[in-house]
Design a protein around this motif. Structure first.
Motif, PDB file in Angstrom:
ATOM      1  N   ALA A   1       0.826  -1.214   0.000  1.00 39.20           N
ATOM      2  CA  ALA A   1       0.000   0.000   0.000  1.00 39.20           C
ATOM      3  C   ALA A   1       0.860   1.264   0.000  1.00 39.20           C
ATOM      4  CB  ALA A   1      -0.937  -0.006   1.200  1.00 39.20           C
ATOM      5  N   LEU A   2       1.922   1.271   0.789  1.00 39.05           N
ATOM      6  CA  LEU A   2       2.793   2.449   0.862  1.00 39.05           C
ATOM      7  C   LEU A   2       3.523   2.687  -0.464  1.00 39.05           C
ATOM      8  CD1 LEU A   2       4.317   1.866   4.418  1.00 39.05           C
ATOM      9  CD2 LEU A   2       2.703   3.679   3.749  1.00 39.05           C
ATOM     10  N   VAL A   3       4.071   1.623  -1.030  1.00 45.37           N
ATOM     11  CA  VAL A   3       4.822   1.762  -2.291  1.00 45.37           C
ATOM     12  C   VAL A   3       3.878   2.126  -3.433  1.00 45.37           C
ATOM     13  CG1 VAL A   3       6.328   0.593  -3.941  1.00 45.37           C
ATOM     14  CG2 VAL A   3       6.669   0.228  -1.492  1.00 45.37           C
ATOM     15  N   ALA A   4       2.655   1.606  -3.411  1.00 45.25           N
ATOM     16  CA  ALA A   4       1.683   1.936  -4.463  1.00 45.25           C
ATOM     17  C   ALA A   4       1.438   3.440  -4.520  1.00 45.25           C
ATOM     18  CB  ALA A   4       0.372   1.196  -4.218  1.00 45.25           C
ATOM     19  N   GLU A   5       1.357   4.071  -3.373  1.00 38.06           N
ATOM     20  CA  GLU A   5       1.125   5.517  -3.361  1.00 38.06           C
ATOM     21  C   GLU A   5       2.323   6.279  -3.935  1.00 38.06           C
ATOM     22  OE1 GLU A   5      -1.873   6.831  -3.001  1.00 38.06           O
ATOM     23  OE2 GLU A   5      -2.486   4.742  -2.696  1.00 38.06           O
ATOM     24  N   VAL A   6       3.521   5.758  -3.727  1.00 39.45           N
ATOM     25  CA  VAL A   6       4.704   6.399  -4.327  1.00 39.45           C
ATOM     26  C   VAL A   6       4.645   6.271  -5.846  1.00 39.45           C
ATOM     27  CG1 VAL A   6       7.227   6.395  -4.467  1.00 39.45           C
ATOM     28  CG2 VAL A   6       6.104   6.004  -2.263  1.00 39.45           C
ATOM     29  N   PHE A   7       4.285   5.092  -6.350  1.00 35.74           N
ATOM     30  CA  PHE A   7       4.155   4.902  -7.800  1.00 35.74           C
ATOM     31  C   PHE A   7       3.035   5.783  -8.359  1.00 35.74           C
ATOM     32  CE2 PHE A   7       6.064   0.348  -7.729  1.00 35.74           C
ATOM     33  CZ  PHE A   7       7.337   0.866  -7.900  1.00 35.74           C
TER      34      PHE A   7
ATOM     35  N   SER B   1      12.570   6.085  -7.744  1.00 35.10           N
ATOM     36  CA  SER B   1      13.843   5.422  -7.461  1.00 35.10           C
ATOM     37  C   SER B   1      13.750   4.766  -6.087  1.00 35.10           C
ATOM     38  CB  SER B   1      14.977   6.453  -7.450  1.00 35.10           C
ATOM     39  OG  SER B   1      14.788   7.355  -6.362  1.00 35.10           O
ATOM     40  N   MET B   2      14.665   3.858  -5.802  1.00 34.94           N
ATOM     41  CA  MET B   2      14.667   3.243  -4.474  1.00 34.94           C
ATOM     42  C   MET B   2      14.830   4.303  -3.389  1.00 34.94           C
ATOM     43  SD  MET B   2      13.902   0.121  -4.643  1.00 34.94           S
ATOM     44  CE  MET B   2      14.409  -0.597  -3.095  1.00 34.94           C
ATOM     45  N   SER B   3      15.628   5.313  -3.662  1.00 37.68           N
ATOM     46  CA  SER B   3      15.811   6.390  -2.679  1.00 37.68           C
ATOM     47  C   SER B   3      14.511   7.131  -2.415  1.00 37.68           C
ATOM     48  CB  SER B   3      16.867   7.377  -3.167  1.00 37.68           C
ATOM     49  OG  SER B   3      18.108   6.750  -3.258  1.00 37.68           O
TER      50      SER B   3
ATOM     51  N   LYS C   1      15.680   0.401   3.050  1.00 39.55           N
ATOM     52  CA  LYS C   1      15.948  -0.440   1.871  1.00 39.55           C
ATOM     53  C   LYS C   1      15.944  -1.912   2.254  1.00 39.55           C
ATOM     54  CE  LYS C   1      18.290   2.826  -1.080  1.00 39.55           C
ATOM     55  NZ  LYS C   1      19.426   3.170  -1.899  1.00 39.55           N
ATOM     56  N   GLY C   2      16.424  -2.222   3.448  1.00 41.36           N
ATOM     57  CA  GLY C   2      16.421  -3.607   3.916  1.00 41.36           C
ATOM     58  C   GLY C   2      15.015  -4.172   4.016  1.00 41.36           C
TER      59      GLY C   2
ATOM     60  N   PRO D   1      12.368  -8.996  -2.896  1.00 42.74           N
ATOM     61  CA  PRO D   1      13.753  -9.313  -3.261  1.00 42.74           C
ATOM     62  C   PRO D   1      14.090  -8.972  -4.710  1.00 42.74           C
ATOM     63  CG  PRO D   1      12.656 -11.222  -2.267  1.00 42.74           C
ATOM     64  CD  PRO D   1      11.648 -10.146  -2.405  1.00 42.74           C
ATOM     65  N   GLY D   2      13.057  -8.931  -5.570  1.00 42.32           N
ATOM     66  CA  GLY D   2      13.271  -8.597  -6.979  1.00 42.32           C
ATOM     67  C   GLY D   2      13.299  -7.112  -7.257  1.00 42.32           C
ATOM     68  N   GLY D   3      13.298  -6.302  -6.212  1.00 43.72           N
ATOM     69  CA  GLY D   3      13.410  -4.856  -6.372  1.00 43.72           C
ATOM     70  C   GLY D   3      12.151  -4.194  -6.886  1.00 43.72           C
ATOM     71  N   LYS D   4      12.352  -3.094  -7.565  1.00 45.67           N
ATOM     72  CA  LYS D   4      11.259  -2.242  -8.002  1.00 45.67           C
ATOM     73  C   LYS D   4      10.298  -2.971  -8.953  1.00 45.67           C
ATOM     74  CE  LYS D   4      11.712   1.542 -10.722  1.00 45.67           C
ATOM     75  NZ  LYS D   4      12.062   2.907 -11.146  1.00 45.67           N
ATOM     76  N   GLU D   5      10.826  -3.810  -9.815  1.00 43.49           N
ATOM     77  CA  GLU D   5       9.965  -4.539 -10.746  1.00 43.49           C
ATOM     78  C   GLU D   5       9.025  -5.484  -9.989  1.00 43.49           C
ATOM     79  OE1 GLU D   5      10.316  -7.200 -14.774  1.00 43.49           O
ATOM     80  OE2 GLU D   5      11.787  -5.625 -14.375  1.00 43.49           O
ATOM     81  N   GLU D   6       9.535  -6.145  -8.971  1.00 38.35           N
ATOM     82  CA  GLU D   6       8.684  -7.017  -8.160  1.00 38.35           C
ATOM     83  C   GLU D   6       7.656  -6.197  -7.392  1.00 38.35           C
ATOM     84  OE1 GLU D   6       8.873 -10.295  -4.550  1.00 38.35           O
ATOM     85  OE2 GLU D   6      10.712  -9.865  -5.652  1.00 38.35           O
ATOM     86  N   MET D   7       8.060  -5.011  -6.922  1.00 45.91           N
ATOM     87  CA  MET D   7       7.105  -4.141  -6.236  1.00 45.91           C
ATOM     88  C   MET D   7       5.929  -3.824  -7.161  1.00 45.91           C
ATOM     89  SD  MET D   7       9.562  -1.310  -4.483  1.00 45.91           S
ATOM     90  CE  MET D   7      11.045  -1.819  -3.656  1.00 45.91           C
TER      91      MET D   7
END
Length: 187
Positions: free
Chosen positions: A13-19, A28-30, A40-41, A48-54
């Motif tokens: 939910a948090l990352v979706a709002e950033v996108f 970016s990850m930053s 980042k951890g 584990p697959g980074g931004k694409e997996e997100m």
């Protein structure tokens, strides 16, 4: 200060709002760590697959929500009630035009190529589910398909225009017009 997240759905939910705010390419990850308060951890623990997996998990989460809240009701419930519920659900989910459609936004940039199947499936299912409900309510097949496409196009266009012009009323007016047009065909 980093935020404590106990479950993966919290992180989604948090990352979706950033996108939604920055787009896939712009996030970016930053910027994701800064805007979510997650380390980042933590992000790599959940993704584990980074931004694409997100992005893939976010789209799967959005799709699952739409399947249970909108598509299945359109496919399985009494058609008139399901169509009425679709208009309410659409307005609520997109916060009366204040929340962009993330899958629609992904369809507009380079992200489209990366997630083409998921993007196409989401829009096809919406159109097909609404077409089916309209047909079960007595609308002919060709007209039902046309109305369903018009509804999804109108919703997506109204979301974009409302955001571009900073005027949520555009979404609300468009949704009301689309609803009235569909209702006239159901009588």
């Amino acid at each position: 200060m980093t935020r404590t997240v106990f479950e993966k759905p919290d992180a989604i939910a948090l990352v979706a709002e950033v996108f939604r705010e920055l787009g896939y390419e712009g996030a970016s990850m930053s910027s994701i760590t800064a805007r979510t308060g997650l380390s980042k951890g933590s992000l790599y623990h959940f993704f584990p697959g980074g931004k694409e997996e997100m992005a893939a998990e976010i789209m799967a989460n959005i799709d699952a929500w739409f399947v249970t809240q909108m598509f299945r009701p359109l496919e399985e419930n009494e058609p008139r009630a399901a169509i009425a519920l679709m208009w309410e659900t659409t307005n609520t989910y997109f916060r009366s035009g204040r929340r962009i459609c993330l899958i629609g936004a992904f369809a507009l940039d380079e992200t489209r190529d990366r997630f083409a199947g998921a993007i196409q499936d989401y829009f096809k299912r919406w159109i097909e589910a609404l077409t089916g409900a309209l047909m079960r309510a007595g609308v002919g097949a060709a007209e039902a398909r046309e109305l369903a496409e018009e509804a999804v196009v109108g919703i997506q266009g109204a979301l974009m225009l409302a955001r571009a012009l900073g005027n949520d009323a555009i979404f609300e007016r468009t949704l009301e017009r689309l609803k009235k047009r569909a209702e006239t065909k159901l009588q």
